[in-house]
Design an enzyme around this catalytic site. Structure first.
Site, short mmCIF file in Angstrom:
data_model
loop_
_atom_site.label_atom_id
_atom_site.label_comp_id
_atom_site.label_asym_id
_atom_site.label_seq_id
_atom_site.Cartn_x
_atom_site.Cartn_y
_atom_site.Cartn_z
N ASN A 15 0.93 -0.89 0.11
CA ASN A 15 -0.01 -0.10 -0.21
C ASN A 15 1.02 1.18 -0.14
OD1 ASN A 15 -3.27 -0.27 -0.13
ND2 ASN A 15 -2.18 -1.84 1.49
N LEU A 93 1.00 1.08 18.42
CA LEU A 93 0.46 1.36 19.13
C LEU A 93 0.94 3.12 18.74
CD1 LEU A 93 -2.26 1.29 20.38
CD2 LEU A 93 -1.53 1.24 22.23
N ASN A 108 -6.13 5.95 8.11
CA ASN A 108 -5.14 4.45 8.55
C ASN A 108 -6.19 3.33 7.53
OD1 ASN A 108 -3.55 2.32 9.59
ND2 ASN A 108 -5.63 0.91 10.41
N HIS A 110 -7.53 -0.27 6.92
CA HIS A 110 -7.69 -1.32 7.51
C HIS A 110 -8.82 -2.29 6.77
CE1 HIS A 110 -8.32 -4.45 11.10
NE2 HIS A 110 -10.02 -5.13 10.25
N SER A 142 -11.38 -0.61 5.08
CA SER A 142 -11.68 0.91 6.06
C SER A 142 -11.34 1.70 5.95
CB SER A 142 -12.78 0.53 6.91
OG SER A 142 -13.51 0.02 7.05
N ASP A 151 -8.40 0.08 15.31
CA ASP A 151 -9.26 0.57 14.31
C ASP A 151 -10.21 0.92 15.18
OD1 ASP A 151 -7.86 -1.27 12.85
OD2 ASP A 151 -8.22 -2.97 14.04
C1 GAR Z 1 -2.89 -3.63 4.40
O1 GAR Z 1 -4.42 -4.46 3.57
C2 GAR Z 1 -3.77 -3.25 5.71
O2 GAR Z 1 -4.78 -2.87 5.65
C3 GAR Z 1 -2.87 -3.52 7.09
O3 GAR Z 1 -2.31 -4.23 6.85
C4 GAR Z 1 -1.78 -4.37 5.39
C5 GAR Z 1 -0.61 -4.57 4.78
O4 GAR Z 1 -0.29 -5.02 3.63
N1 GAR Z 1 -3.62 -3.57 7.99
C6 GAR Z 1 -4.36 -3.41 9.37
O5 GAR Z 1 -4.61 -4.45 9.06
C7 GAR Z 1 -4.33 -2.68 10.35
N2 GAR Z 1 -5.27 -2.99 11.24
P1 GAR Z 1 0.49 -3.71 3.46
O6 GAR Z 1 1.75 -3.83 3.60
O7 GAR Z 1 1.11 -5.17 1.52
O8 GAR Z 1 0.79 -2.94 2.37
#
Ligand code: GAR
Length: 199
Positions: A15, A93, A108, A110, A142, A151
């Protein structure tokens, strides 16, 4: 002038890469000023180098408490003169003192339809495993404002993604991430241009 956006990530960083590429191709009216990582081994750090984005590792274990760790992050964000901070798969955190430095500007993403499948320990594949185990037929993404609780901050935008018969956590994660890499930069652009209000 373009908004100055810093990203915080802990792992893969796909991301982070999508957001940076969106800024480089003018789909996101922002300059990505730096990446803060809390894991030395994060692939996100290699992506940052390849993309030419400055990065720093700030380990929680090097600090006595959450406040001291957050203060180090805050000083780095100030050095970069960040206007917004975006969490892209960040597992640490963020405490009240750091949040207060960026009121309504800590965002953020999620990988579920909050408030479902959020909270402490619910990140990445843990979320998708729980969604599959609960036999949900829809999950999603989200994008929300951060507060002191994992979250729980106000949701700014959501996108549903179907859970298909036979999905595993891995297949669901891939489908959601494919969507998230388009959706997250788009929501950020809507925020920066005022189409979505963060307050
Ligand atoms: C993403 O899907 C993001 O939404 C999630 O971690 C992943 C990271 O993927 N975040 C959470 O779960 C936050 N609570 P990436 O490292 O490939 O971007």
């Amino acid at each position: 002038m373009k908004a100055r956006v810093a990203v915080m990530a802990s792992g893969n960083g796909s991301n982070f890469q999508a957001i940076t590429e969106a800024s480089k191709t003018n789909r996101l009216s922002a300059e990505i000023v730096g990446l803060i990582c809390n894991k030395k081994s994060a692939l996100a750090l290699e992506r940052a180098q390849a993309l030419g984005v400055p990065s720093v590792v700030i380990l929680r274990s090097q600090f006595l408490n959450l406040e001291a760790w957050n203060l180090a992050m805050s000083e780095q964000l100030e050095k970069w003169r960040a206007d917004w901070v975006v969490l892209a798969g960040f597992t640490g955190l963020v405490g009240r003192h750091l949040l207060e430095k960026f009121p309504n500007r800590f965002i953020n993403s999620h990988p579920s339809l909050l408030p479902k499948f959020g909270g402490k320990g619910m990140y990445g594949d843990h979320v998708h495993r729980a969604v599959v185990a609960a036999k949900e037929t829809t999950s999603g993404i989200s994008v929300h404002l951060l507060n002191e609780h994992f979250d729980e901050g106000p949701v700014l935008a959501q996108k549903p993604v179907p859970v298909l018969p036979g999905d595993t956590a891995e297949t669901l994660a891939e489908r959601i991430k494919t969507e998230e890499r388009k959706f997250f930069p788009q929501v950020l652009e809507d925020l920066l241009t005022g189409r979505i209000k963060s307050r």
